[in-house]
Scaffold this motif. Sequence first.
Motif, PDB file in Angstrom:
ATOM      1  N   SER A 331      10.189  44.202 -54.493  1.00  0.00           N
ATOM      2  CA  SER A 331       8.815  43.784 -54.763  1.00  0.00           C
ATOM      3  C   SER A 331       7.898  44.974 -54.997  1.00  0.00           C
ATOM      4  O   SER A 331       6.944  44.891 -55.775  1.00  0.00           O
ATOM      5  N   GLY A 332       8.193  46.077 -54.312  1.00  0.00           N
ATOM      6  CA  GLY A 332       7.345  47.253 -54.422  1.00  0.00           C
ATOM      7  C   GLY A 332       5.973  47.076 -53.808  1.00  0.00           C
ATOM      8  O   GLY A 332       5.071  47.891 -54.028  1.00  0.00           O
ATOM      9  N   LYS A 333       5.798  46.034 -53.008  1.00  0.00           N
ATOM     10  CA  LYS A 333       4.481  45.734 -52.448  1.00  0.00           C
ATOM     11  C   LYS A 333       4.067  46.791 -51.430  1.00  0.00           C
ATOM     12  O   LYS A 333       4.684  46.950 -50.381  1.00  0.00           O
ATOM     13  N   ASN A 334       3.000  47.506 -51.755  1.00  0.00           N
ATOM     14  CA  ASN A 334       2.463  48.540 -50.870  1.00  0.00           C
ATOM     15  C   ASN A 334       3.542  49.506 -50.386  1.00  0.00           C
ATOM     16  O   ASN A 334       3.517  49.950 -49.237  1.00  0.00           O
ATOM     17  N   ALA A 335       4.484  49.826 -51.255  1.00  0.00           N
ATOM     18  CA  ALA A 335       5.623  50.640 -50.825  1.00  0.00           C
ATOM     19  C   ALA A 335       5.983  51.691 -51.860  1.00  0.00           C
ATOM     20  O   ALA A 335       5.841  51.479 -53.067  1.00  0.00           O
ATOM     21  N   MET A 336       6.472  52.812 -51.357  1.00  0.00           N
ATOM     22  CA  MET A 336       7.102  53.809 -52.204  1.00  0.00           C
ATOM     23  C   MET A 336       8.578  53.896 -51.771  1.00  0.00           C
ATOM     24  O   MET A 336       9.319  52.964 -51.975  1.00  0.00           O
ATOM     25  N   LYS A 337       8.934  54.969 -51.076  1.00  0.00           N
ATOM     26  CA  LYS A 337      10.338  55.112 -50.682  1.00  0.00           C
ATOM     27  C   LYS A 337      10.615  54.345 -49.398  1.00  0.00           C
ATOM     28  O   LYS A 337       9.896  54.490 -48.395  1.00  0.00           O
ATOM     29  N   ILE A 338      11.656  53.526 -49.439  1.00  0.00           N
ATOM     30  CA  ILE A 338      12.076  52.752 -48.268  1.00  0.00           C
ATOM     31  C   ILE A 338      13.419  53.299 -47.798  1.00  0.00           C
ATOM     32  O   ILE A 338      14.364  53.431 -48.583  1.00  0.00           O
ATOM     33  N   ILE A 339      13.492  53.620 -46.504  1.00  0.00           N
ATOM     34  CA  ILE A 339      14.688  54.215 -45.909  1.00  0.00           C
ATOM     35  C   ILE A 339      15.275  53.245 -44.887  1.00  0.00           C
ATOM     36  O   ILE A 339      14.550  52.655 -44.092  1.00  0.00           O
ATOM     37  N   ILE A 340      16.594  53.108 -44.907  1.00  0.00           N
ATOM     38  CA  ILE A 340      17.315  52.335 -43.889  1.00  0.00           C
ATOM     39  C   ILE A 340      17.872  53.309 -42.852  1.00  0.00           C
ATOM     40  O   ILE A 340      18.426  54.354 -43.214  1.00  0.00           O
ATOM     41  N   THR A 341      17.713  52.962 -41.591  1.00  0.00           N
ATOM     42  CA  THR A 341      18.178  53.827 -40.511  1.00  0.00           C
ATOM     43  C   THR A 341      19.251  53.119 -39.695  1.00  0.00           C
ATOM     44  O   THR A 341      19.466  51.911 -39.819  1.00  0.00           O
ATOM     45  N   LYS A 342      19.916  53.870 -38.846  1.00  0.00           N
ATOM     46  CA  LYS A 342      21.025  53.309 -38.061  1.00  0.00           C
ATOM     47  C   LYS A 342      20.532  52.326 -36.996  1.00  0.00           C
ATOM     48  O   LYS A 342      19.378  52.318 -36.628  1.00  0.00           O
TER      49      LYS A 342
END
Length: 342
Positions: A331-342
């Motif tokens: 969606s890119g809503k209010n977001a730039m880079k999204i990171i997944i963590t453990k």
Amino acid sequence: MKTAFVKEPSIISVNDTEKPSLETGDILVQMHACGICGSDLEKVFGQYGQPSMRLGHEPSGIILEVGPEVSEFKKGDRVFTHHHVPCYACHLCTHGNETMCSKYYETNLSPCGLSEEYVVPSWNVAHGGVIKISDSTSFEEAAMIEPLACCVRAWDKFSYREGDSAAIFGVGPTGMMHVMLAQSKKFSKIFCFDVNEFRLDFAKKFNITESINSTSKDRKQKVLAQTDDMGVDVAIIATSNLKALEDAIEMVRKGGFVMMFGVPSKNSKLDLDMNKIYSKEITLVTSYAASDKDTKEALELIESHQINLKQLITHTYPILDSQKAFDHARSGKNAMKIIITK
């Protein structure tokens, strides 16, 4: 351990998987951070045009175990791991086309980078696919080494000089990395295009020339008015939307360069006036992925503080929330880079 897979179109499944065993030369890494990129989104929500459907090729973490005959790395090392490593000996590699090498596609993380733990195969370990990161570099920053490396590789494919101008079409995370690279190379004017107003506003924080909505009717005129009616020297398409290619051809100057960087869907087609490309003497180039040579250069840019990627991170999600993370990234809503963590 938990591992994310593409279950079906638009659906991610996070499953329990068996802890992988090591063979000679392998290493086992505990994932601490893994970025979501455009090719991941294309695998989940689109029609990815490459053979691998594994998720997560931007992982960083800590080595848990090393296999027999591994001497360069040890348990506890903080590392970034490249998912593909070429042979560096074939005709393609010796001509600078490492990401086209058949070996490149054979070397994968197992089960994938978007897993609590994963194995880096011996080929990658022995051929530069594992890079130690300093204690001052966060795992989240290290998770962006690969996309920055892809951008670095793209910039090696066209000519430019200090004082040039650029148009970046699509200012998501990699688009903003291109903005940063253009600034580091002392470009005089940088125009950013997108339909996402959050991202257009975000780009303004980087002291660019102008953020322009891609649907604006006077978008071409805005660029021409600030480039002596010539157009930009370089146009970089950092989006899968091929309409940006049409705009790039219109806005690049005669003799300029158009870089196709974003990942188009499989079988994407577009009608182009080839006479315009010919008569303007436009050079159209493409760039796919990155080699470990590019990742080393990207790490140097990060650790020397020439490029500050931390400012691009807007959201993190635990691996169990991978579906939410991917939906958000799409969606890119209010977001730039999204990171997944453990």
